[in-house]
Write a protein that holds these residues in place. Structure first.
Motif, PDB file in Angstrom:
ATOM      1  N   THR A  38       0.837  -1.202   0.000  1.00  0.00           N
ATOM      2  CA  THR A  38       0.000   0.000   0.000  1.00  0.00           C
ATOM      3  C   THR A  38       0.867   1.245   0.000  1.00  0.00           C
ATOM      4  O   THR A  38       0.574   2.222  -0.697  1.00  0.00           O
ATOM      5  CB  THR A  38      -0.941   0.009   1.219  1.00  0.00           C
ATOM      6  OG1 THR A  38      -1.666  -1.215   1.245  1.00  0.00           O
ATOM      7  CG2 THR A  38      -1.908   1.185   1.164  1.00  0.00           C
ATOM      8  N   TYR A  39       1.959   1.209   0.783  1.00  0.00           N
ATOM      9  CA  TYR A  39       2.896   2.332   0.810  1.00  0.00           C
ATOM     10  C   TYR A  39       3.446   2.610  -0.589  1.00  0.00           C
ATOM     11  O   TYR A  39       3.494   3.760  -1.033  1.00  0.00           O
ATOM     12  CB  TYR A  39       4.048   2.060   1.785  1.00  0.00           C
ATOM     13  CG  TYR A  39       5.316   2.755   1.389  1.00  0.00           C
ATOM     14  CD1 TYR A  39       5.441   4.143   1.519  1.00  0.00           C
ATOM     15  CD2 TYR A  39       6.373   2.052   0.827  1.00  0.00           C
ATOM     16  CE1 TYR A  39       6.594   4.795   1.109  1.00  0.00           C
ATOM     17  CE2 TYR A  39       7.525   2.707   0.422  1.00  0.00           C
ATOM     18  CZ  TYR A  39       7.631   4.067   0.555  1.00  0.00           C
ATOM     19  OH  TYR A  39       8.761   4.704   0.136  1.00  0.00           O
ATOM     20  N   VAL A  40       3.883   1.565  -1.287  1.00  0.00           N
ATOM     21  CA  VAL A  40       4.464   1.752  -2.630  1.00  0.00           C
ATOM     22  C   VAL A  40       3.438   2.402  -3.549  1.00  0.00           C
ATOM     23  O   VAL A  40       3.742   3.371  -4.248  1.00  0.00           O
ATOM     24  CB  VAL A  40       4.976   0.415  -3.208  1.00  0.00           C
ATOM     25  CG1 VAL A  40       5.342   0.559  -4.687  1.00  0.00           C
ATOM     26  CG2 VAL A  40       6.174  -0.083  -2.411  1.00  0.00           C
ATOM     27  N   TYR A  41       2.222   1.907  -3.522  1.00  0.00           N
ATOM     28  CA  TYR A  41       1.155   2.475  -4.356  1.00  0.00           C
ATOM     29  C   TYR A  41       0.903   3.943  -3.986  1.00  0.00           C
ATOM     30  O   TYR A  41       0.833   4.809  -4.868  1.00  0.00           O
ATOM     31  CB  TYR A  41      -0.115   1.642  -4.203  1.00  0.00           C
ATOM     32  CG  TYR A  41      -1.278   2.174  -4.991  1.00  0.00           C
ATOM     33  CD1 TYR A  41      -1.305   2.096  -6.381  1.00  0.00           C
ATOM     34  CD2 TYR A  41      -2.357   2.761  -4.339  1.00  0.00           C
ATOM     35  CE1 TYR A  41      -2.385   2.590  -7.101  1.00  0.00           C
ATOM     36  CE2 TYR A  41      -3.436   3.261  -5.060  1.00  0.00           C
ATOM     37  CZ  TYR A  41      -3.438   3.172  -6.433  1.00  0.00           C
ATOM     38  OH  TYR A  41      -4.503   3.671  -7.147  1.00  0.00           O
ATOM     39  N   ALA A  42       0.802   4.235  -2.693  1.00  0.00           N
ATOM     40  CA  ALA A  42       0.546   5.611  -2.240  1.00  0.00           C
ATOM     41  C   ALA A  42       1.706   6.529  -2.614  1.00  0.00           C
ATOM     42  O   ALA A  42       1.498   7.655  -3.072  1.00  0.00           O
ATOM     43  CB  ALA A  42       0.305   5.634  -0.731  1.00  0.00           C
ATOM     44  N   HIS A  43       2.927   6.060  -2.431  1.00  0.00           N
ATOM     45  CA  HIS A  43       4.110   6.867  -2.760  1.00  0.00           C
ATOM     46  C   HIS A  43       4.121   7.202  -4.251  1.00  0.00           C
ATOM     47  O   HIS A  43       4.431   8.330  -4.634  1.00  0.00           O
ATOM     48  CB  HIS A  43       5.377   6.096  -2.373  1.00  0.00           C
ATOM     49  CG  HIS A  43       6.626   6.908  -2.482  1.00  0.00           C
ATOM     50  ND1 HIS A  43       7.520   7.012  -1.456  1.00  0.00           N
ATOM     51  CD2 HIS A  43       7.154   7.647  -3.477  1.00  0.00           C
ATOM     52  CE1 HIS A  43       8.536   7.783  -1.822  1.00  0.00           C
ATOM     53  NE2 HIS A  43       8.325   8.178  -3.048  1.00  0.00           N
ATOM     54  N   GLN A  44       3.769   6.240  -5.066  1.00  0.00           N
ATOM     55  CA  GLN A  44       3.724   6.490  -6.504  1.00  0.00           C
ATOM     56  C   GLN A  44       2.700   7.561  -6.852  1.00  0.00           C
ATOM     57  O   GLN A  44       2.934   8.397  -7.725  1.00  0.00           O
ATOM     58  CB  GLN A  44       3.422   5.188  -7.252  1.00  0.00           C
ATOM     59  CG  GLN A  44       4.560   4.198  -7.207  1.00  0.00           C
ATOM     60  CD  GLN A  44       4.197   2.841  -7.772  1.00  0.00           C
ATOM     61  OE1 GLN A  44       3.026   2.482  -7.900  1.00  0.00           O
ATOM     62  NE2 GLN A  44       5.210   2.067  -8.112  1.00  0.00           N
ATOM     63  N   ASP A 110       4.482  -3.706  -9.868  1.00  0.00           N
ATOM     64  CA  ASP A 110       3.372  -4.316  -9.136  1.00  0.00           C
ATOM     65  C   ASP A 110       3.702  -4.295  -7.644  1.00  0.00           C
ATOM     66  O   ASP A 110       4.534  -5.084  -7.193  1.00  0.00           O
ATOM     67  CB  ASP A 110       3.136  -5.748  -9.607  1.00  0.00           C
ATOM     68  CG  ASP A 110       1.934  -6.407  -8.940  1.00  0.00           C
ATOM     69  OD1 ASP A 110       1.324  -5.787  -8.032  1.00  0.00           O
ATOM     70  OD2 ASP A 110       1.602  -7.544  -9.325  1.00  0.00           O
ATOM     71  N   PRO A 111       3.070  -3.390  -6.887  1.00  0.00           N
ATOM     72  CA  PRO A 111       3.370  -3.307  -5.458  1.00  0.00           C
ATOM     73  C   PRO A 111       3.105  -4.602  -4.680  1.00  0.00           C
ATOM     74  O   PRO A 111       3.660  -4.802  -3.611  1.00  0.00           O
ATOM     75  CB  PRO A 111       2.441  -2.197  -4.953  1.00  0.00           C
ATOM     76  CG  PRO A 111       2.141  -1.376  -6.156  1.00  0.00           C
ATOM     77  CD  PRO A 111       2.135  -2.355  -7.307  1.00  0.00           C
TER      78      PRO A 111
END
Length: 150
Positions: A38-44, A110-111
């Protein structure tokens, strides 16, 4: 002319310090509370609009401060010059430290399937971010001193 430079320097350093402070105060704790995928997706998602805007604000503020220091003279010179150096530091930390981490996170396709060599960048990113936040807040303080001195 010098009054306009002072206003631009104050405005730019205020926006810079405010944005970085808000990220440190609210965004970072939220990102740390998220599972990694979720962090990776949000950071992106979060980085999409910062990248073109904040470098222009920081560099523009740095230039305004440098010119204000040169043209303002007197009691304005030292604090405005120091603020320019600090804002240059904000830019340096951003480009040399935070941006490479941002690129690595954005490169994840793909996170839910992180690369085997993945290491969580959040602690390192936070350390660099807090440094640039401190630099920006100090630049704002010095610009305030310069404005009151001029």
């Amino acid at each position: 002319m010098t009054a306009a430079l002072g206003i631009l320097a104050l405005l730019g350093s205020g926006v810079t310090a405010g944005v970085l402070f808000a990220v440190a105060l609210s965004v970072l704790p939220a990102l740390f509370a998220m599972p990694t995928s979720t962090y990776v997706y949000a950071h992106q998602l979060l980085g999409r609009n910062w990248d073109p805007t904040m470098p222009a604000v920081v560099v523009g503020s740095t230039l305004a401060d440098a010119l204000w220091a040169v043209l303002g003279g007197g009691a304005v010179r030292a604090p405005a010059a120091a603020a320019a150096v600090l804002l240059l530091g904000v830019s340096g930390v951003s480009h040399l430290c935070n941006v490479p981490i941002n690129r690595r996170v954005k490169a994840v396709e793909d996170p839910l399937r992180l690369p085997a060599d993945w290491t969580d960048p959040r602690p390192l990113w936070r350390r660099w971010h807090l440094l640039r936040t401190a630099l920006a807040a100090t630049a704002l303080l010095l610009n305030s001193v310069a404005a009151l001195s001029g």
